[in-house]
Design a protein around this motif. Structure first.
Motif, PDB file in Angstrom:
ATOM      1  N   SER A 153      33.364   2.866   3.105  1.00 24.90           N
ATOM      2  CA  SER A 153      34.053   2.430   4.319  1.00 24.90           C
ATOM      3  C   SER A 153      33.513   3.183   5.524  1.00 24.90           C
ATOM      4  O   SER A 153      33.008   4.306   5.401  1.00 24.90           O
ATOM      5  N   VAL A 154      33.613   2.547   6.677  1.00 21.87           N
ATOM      6  CA  VAL A 154      33.160   3.108   7.949  1.00 21.87           C
ATOM      7  C   VAL A 154      34.305   3.004   8.945  1.00 21.87           C
ATOM      8  O   VAL A 154      34.976   1.969   9.019  1.00 21.87           O
ATOM      9  N   GLY A 155      34.539   4.062   9.703  1.00 21.25           N
ATOM     10  CA  GLY A 155      35.605   4.063  10.698  1.00 21.25           C
ATOM     11  C   GLY A 155      35.095   4.438  12.069  1.00 21.25           C
ATOM     12  O   GLY A 155      34.151   5.221  12.206  1.00 21.25           O
ATOM     13  N   LEU A 156      35.726   3.873  13.100  1.00 17.88           N
ATOM     14  CA  LEU A 156      35.400   4.189  14.491  1.00 17.88           C
ATOM     15  C   LEU A 156      36.700   4.189  15.281  1.00 17.88           C
ATOM     16  O   LEU A 156      37.477   3.243  15.186  1.00 17.88           O
ATOM     17  N   SER A 157      36.944   5.255  16.038  1.00 17.73           N
ATOM     18  CA  SER A 157      38.175   5.320  16.815  1.00 17.73           C
ATOM     19  C   SER A 157      37.928   6.012  18.145  1.00 17.73           C
ATOM     20  O   SER A 157      36.974   6.783  18.299  1.00 17.73           O
ATOM     21  N   ALA A 158      38.803   5.721  19.098  1.00 24.52           N
ATOM     22  CA  ALA A 158      38.804   6.388  20.405  1.00 24.52           C
ATOM     23  C   ALA A 158      40.222   6.881  20.656  1.00 24.52           C
ATOM     24  O   ALA A 158      41.179   6.102  20.591  1.00 24.52           O
ATOM     25  N   ALA A 193      44.441  15.748  28.308  1.00 25.68           N
ATOM     26  CA  ALA A 193      44.138  15.429  26.915  1.00 25.68           C
ATOM     27  C   ALA A 193      42.804  14.686  26.912  1.00 25.68           C
ATOM     28  O   ALA A 193      42.722  13.567  27.417  1.00 25.68           O
ATOM     29  N   PRO A 194      41.737  15.270  26.369  1.00 27.44           N
ATOM     30  CA  PRO A 194      40.407  14.689  26.535  1.00 27.44           C
ATOM     31  C   PRO A 194      40.218  13.408  25.726  1.00 27.44           C
ATOM     32  O   PRO A 194      40.800  13.235  24.661  1.00 27.44           O
ATOM     33  N   VAL A 195      39.389  12.523  26.256  1.00 32.87           N
ATOM     34  CA  VAL A 195      38.980  11.330  25.521  1.00 32.87           C
ATOM     35  C   VAL A 195      38.080  11.764  24.369  1.00 32.87           C
ATOM     36  O   VAL A 195      37.188  12.608  24.548  1.00 32.87           O
ATOM     37  N   MET A 196      38.320  11.212  23.179  1.00 30.69           N
ATOM     38  CA  MET A 196      37.521  11.553  22.011  1.00 30.69           C
ATOM     39  C   MET A 196      37.069  10.281  21.312  1.00 30.69           C
ATOM     40  O   MET A 196      37.853   9.346  21.160  1.00 30.69           O
ATOM     41  N   VAL A 197      35.823  10.246  20.893  1.00 37.20           N
ATOM     42  CA  VAL A 197      35.274   9.140  20.104  1.00 37.20           C
ATOM     43  C   VAL A 197      34.891   9.707  18.745  1.00 37.20           C
ATOM     44  O   VAL A 197      34.161  10.709  18.653  1.00 37.20           O
ATOM     45  N   LYS A 198      35.381   9.066  17.676  1.00 34.40           N
ATOM     46  CA  LYS A 198      35.177   9.566  16.322  1.00 34.40           C
ATOM     47  C   LYS A 198      34.503   8.487  15.473  1.00 34.40           C
ATOM     48  O   LYS A 198      34.881   7.314  15.532  1.00 34.40           O
ATOM     49  N   ALA A 205      32.984   7.151   4.537  1.00 32.73           N
ATOM     50  CA  ALA A 205      33.562   7.612   3.273  1.00 32.73           C
ATOM     51  C   ALA A 205      32.896   6.873   2.118  1.00 32.73           C
ATOM     52  O   ALA A 205      32.589   5.683   2.223  1.00 32.73           O
ATOM     53  N   HIS A 206      32.693   7.600   1.005  1.00 36.58           N
ATOM     54  CA  HIS A 206      31.979   7.032  -0.137  1.00 36.58           C
ATOM     55  C   HIS A 206      32.609   7.560  -1.423  1.00 36.58           C
ATOM     56  O   HIS A 206      32.763   8.773  -1.587  1.00 36.58           O
ATOM     57  N   GLN A 207      32.957   6.645  -2.304  1.00 32.07           N
ATOM     58  CA  GLN A 207      33.486   7.013  -3.611  1.00 32.07           C
ATOM     59  C   GLN A 207      32.328   7.146  -4.593  1.00 32.07           C
ATOM     60  O   GLN A 207      31.545   6.201  -4.781  1.00 32.07           O
ATOM     61  N   VAL A 208      32.190   8.311  -5.212  1.00 33.03           N
ATOM     62  CA  VAL A 208      31.144   8.560  -6.210  1.00 33.03           C
ATOM     63  C   VAL A 208      31.836   8.985  -7.497  1.00 33.03           C
ATOM     64  O   VAL A 208      32.329  10.102  -7.598  1.00 33.03           O
ATOM     65  N   ARG A 209      31.902   8.043  -8.452  1.00 32.36           N
ATOM     66  CA  ARG A 209      32.668   8.255  -9.674  1.00 32.36           C
ATOM     67  C   ARG A 209      34.092   8.643  -9.297  1.00 32.36           C
ATOM     68  O   ARG A 209      34.794   7.889  -8.650  1.00 32.36           O
ATOM     69  N   ARG A 210      34.547   9.840  -9.658  1.00 31.92           N
ATOM     70  CA  ARG A 210      35.923  10.217  -9.359  1.00 31.92           C
ATOM     71  C   ARG A 210      36.024  11.117  -8.131  1.00 31.92           C
ATOM     72  O   ARG A 210      37.082  11.668  -7.843  1.00 31.92           O
ATOM     73  N   PHE A 211      34.923  11.247  -7.411  1.00 30.88           N
ATOM     74  CA  PHE A 211      34.915  12.051  -6.194  1.00 30.88           C
ATOM     75  C   PHE A 211      34.881  11.139  -4.969  1.00 30.88           C
ATOM     76  O   PHE A 211      34.170  10.129  -4.956  1.00 30.88           O
ATOM     77  N   LYS A 212      35.618  11.506  -3.950  1.00 27.67           N
ATOM     78  CA  LYS A 212      35.585  10.796  -2.678  1.00 27.67           C
ATOM     79  C   LYS A 212      34.993  11.728  -1.628  1.00 27.67           C
ATOM     80  O   LYS A 212      35.484  12.845  -1.412  1.00 27.67           O
ATOM     81  N   LEU A 213      33.920  11.277  -0.980  1.00 31.53           N
ATOM     82  CA  LEU A 213      33.236  12.057   0.039  1.00 31.53           C
ATOM     83  C   LEU A 213      33.552  11.477   1.411  1.00 31.53           C
ATOM     84  O   LEU A 213      33.559  10.259   1.585  1.00 31.53           O
ATOM     85  N   ALA A 214      33.776  12.348   2.395  1.00 34.92           N
ATOM     86  CA  ALA A 214      34.122  11.894   3.749  1.00 34.92           C
ATOM     87  C   ALA A 214      33.340  12.702   4.770  1.00 34.92           C
ATOM     88  O   ALA A 214      33.248  13.934   4.675  1.00 34.92           O
ATOM     89  N   LEU A 215      32.787  12.003   5.764  1.00 41.37           N
ATOM     90  CA  LEU A 215      32.004  12.625   6.828  1.00 41.37           C
ATOM     91  C   LEU A 215      32.502  12.109   8.171  1.00 41.37           C
ATOM     92  O   LEU A 215      32.701  10.904   8.337  1.00 41.37           O
ATOM     93  N   ASP A 216      32.731  13.019   9.123  1.00 42.99           N
ATOM     94  CA  ASP A 216      33.163  12.644  10.469  1.00 42.99           C
ATOM     95  C   ASP A 216      32.273  13.291  11.519  1.00 42.99           C
ATOM     96  O   ASP A 216      31.847  14.449  11.359  1.00 42.99           O
ATOM     97  N   LEU A 217      32.024  12.560  12.612  1.00 42.23           N
ATOM     98  CA  LEU A 217      31.392  13.095  13.813  1.00 42.23           C
ATOM     99  C   LEU A 217      32.317  12.798  14.991  1.00 42.23           C
ATOM    100  O   LEU A 217      32.823  11.677  15.112  1.00 42.23           O
ATOM    101  N   THR A 218      32.535  13.783  15.860  1.00 44.26           N
ATOM    102  CA  THR A 218      33.451  13.621  16.983  1.00 44.26           C
ATOM    103  C   THR A 218      32.789  14.098  18.261  1.00 44.26           C
ATOM    104  O   THR A 218      32.210  15.189  18.300  1.00 44.26           O
ATOM    105  N   ARG A 219      32.911  13.281  19.304  1.00 45.97           N
ATOM    106  CA  ARG A 219      32.448  13.656  20.639  1.00 45.97           C
ATOM    107  C   ARG A 219      33.665  13.727  21.559  1.00 45.97           C
ATOM    108  O   ARG A 219      34.396  12.749  21.698  1.00 45.97           O
ATOM    109  N   ARG A 220      33.872  14.890  22.171  1.00 43.05           N
ATOM    110  CA  ARG A 220      34.999  15.094  23.066  1.00 43.05           C
ATOM    111  C   ARG A 220      34.517  15.188  24.500  1.00 43.05           C
ATOM    112  O   ARG A 220      33.592  15.951  24.797  1.00 43.05           O
ATOM    113  N   ALA A 221      35.178  14.466  25.389  1.00 44.74           N
ATOM    114  CA  ALA A 221      34.843  14.538  26.811  1.00 44.74           C
ATOM    115  C   ALA A 221      35.291  15.887  27.370  1.00 44.74           C
ATOM    116  O   ALA A 221      36.197  16.523  26.818  1.00 44.74           O
TER     117      ALA A 221
END
Length: 237
Positions: A173-178, A195-200, A204-220
């Protein structure tokens, strides 16, 4: 409640010491264990603070409580002591399949302020389908309140979040939020802030019984902090 068995939570933190208005920290123990890398994870109410669209994936009524103590967040150093409550209810027809939810946070930033957030969340489930992929959206209306210590005054403002969650299959899955799209001012007497504007962006990737998650965030930038970019990675079993 979700079992929490996080085995790794790493954050790249790239900001100097400063006080900040309404820190972007997640809700609950799972969020902390995954370094707040929840933008592409959509199976609990606490993820709605990072991506409103995530709420639409809950399958039953859910409520979470959390206590938190931070000396450093992804935005930089802080001295924050607080609590959070979140909940959500899925629905089948009103006005489309999805979920309604709410969350509340109460955070004290030492020697500066008490920051409170009340968020009301609406998210879809199965909004658009593209073969095996499914796209969902979500919106959050927030009330941000900052009360200064030592008679520094009070600021109350409205803020808005929006997000999308693209499920590429059962395992990706892929997520995008502001967040804080309107960048509301939260000035106290003699202390300008917002309260700063943030873009995230999250993956996320399921590998067998493990769930991996990666996020990148840019804050104004805001009066209390420079613009920052941070990365977070977490995995759970």
């Amino acid at each position: 409640m979700h079992p929490i068995c996080a085995v790794l939570a790493v954050s790249a933190l790239l900001a100097p010491w400063a006080h900040a208005s309404h820190e972007d920290v997640g809700l609950g123990a799972r969020s902390a264990a995954l370094a707040d890398a929840l933008t592409a994870l959509g199976d609990e109410t606490g993820a709605a603070a990072m991506n409103p669209a995530a709420l639409g994936q809950i399958k039953r009524a859910d409520m979470e409580f959390g206590l938190r103590r931070f000396f450093h967040t992804a935005a930089g150093a802080t001295d924050l002591d607080g609590l959070s409550v979140s909940g959500g209810i899925p629905f089948a027809q009103f006005p489309f399949p999805g979920a309604l939810g709410a969350y509340w946070t109460h955070d004290q930033i030492k020697d500066l302020s008490i920051d409170r957030t009340l968020g009301l969340v609406l998210a879809s489930r199965g909004w658009r389908e593209f073969g095996a992929a499914t796209l969902d959206g979500g919106l959050t209306l927030k009330s941000l309140t900052r009360t200064g210590e030592r008679d520094l005054g009070k600021a109350s403002k409205a803020a808005f979040d929006a997000g999308f969650l693209l499920r590429l299959g059962d395992d990706k899955s892929v997520g995008l939020s502001a967040l804080n799209i309107n960048g509301p001012r939260t000035d106290l007497a003699g202390i300008p802030d917002r309260a700063p504007v943030m873009v995230k962006f999250g993956y996320a990737h399921q590998v067998r019984r493990f769930k991996l998650a990666l996020d990148l965030t840019r804050r104004a930038p805001s009066p209390s902090r420079d613009a920052t970019t941070s990365g977070a990675f977490g995995t759970e079993f």
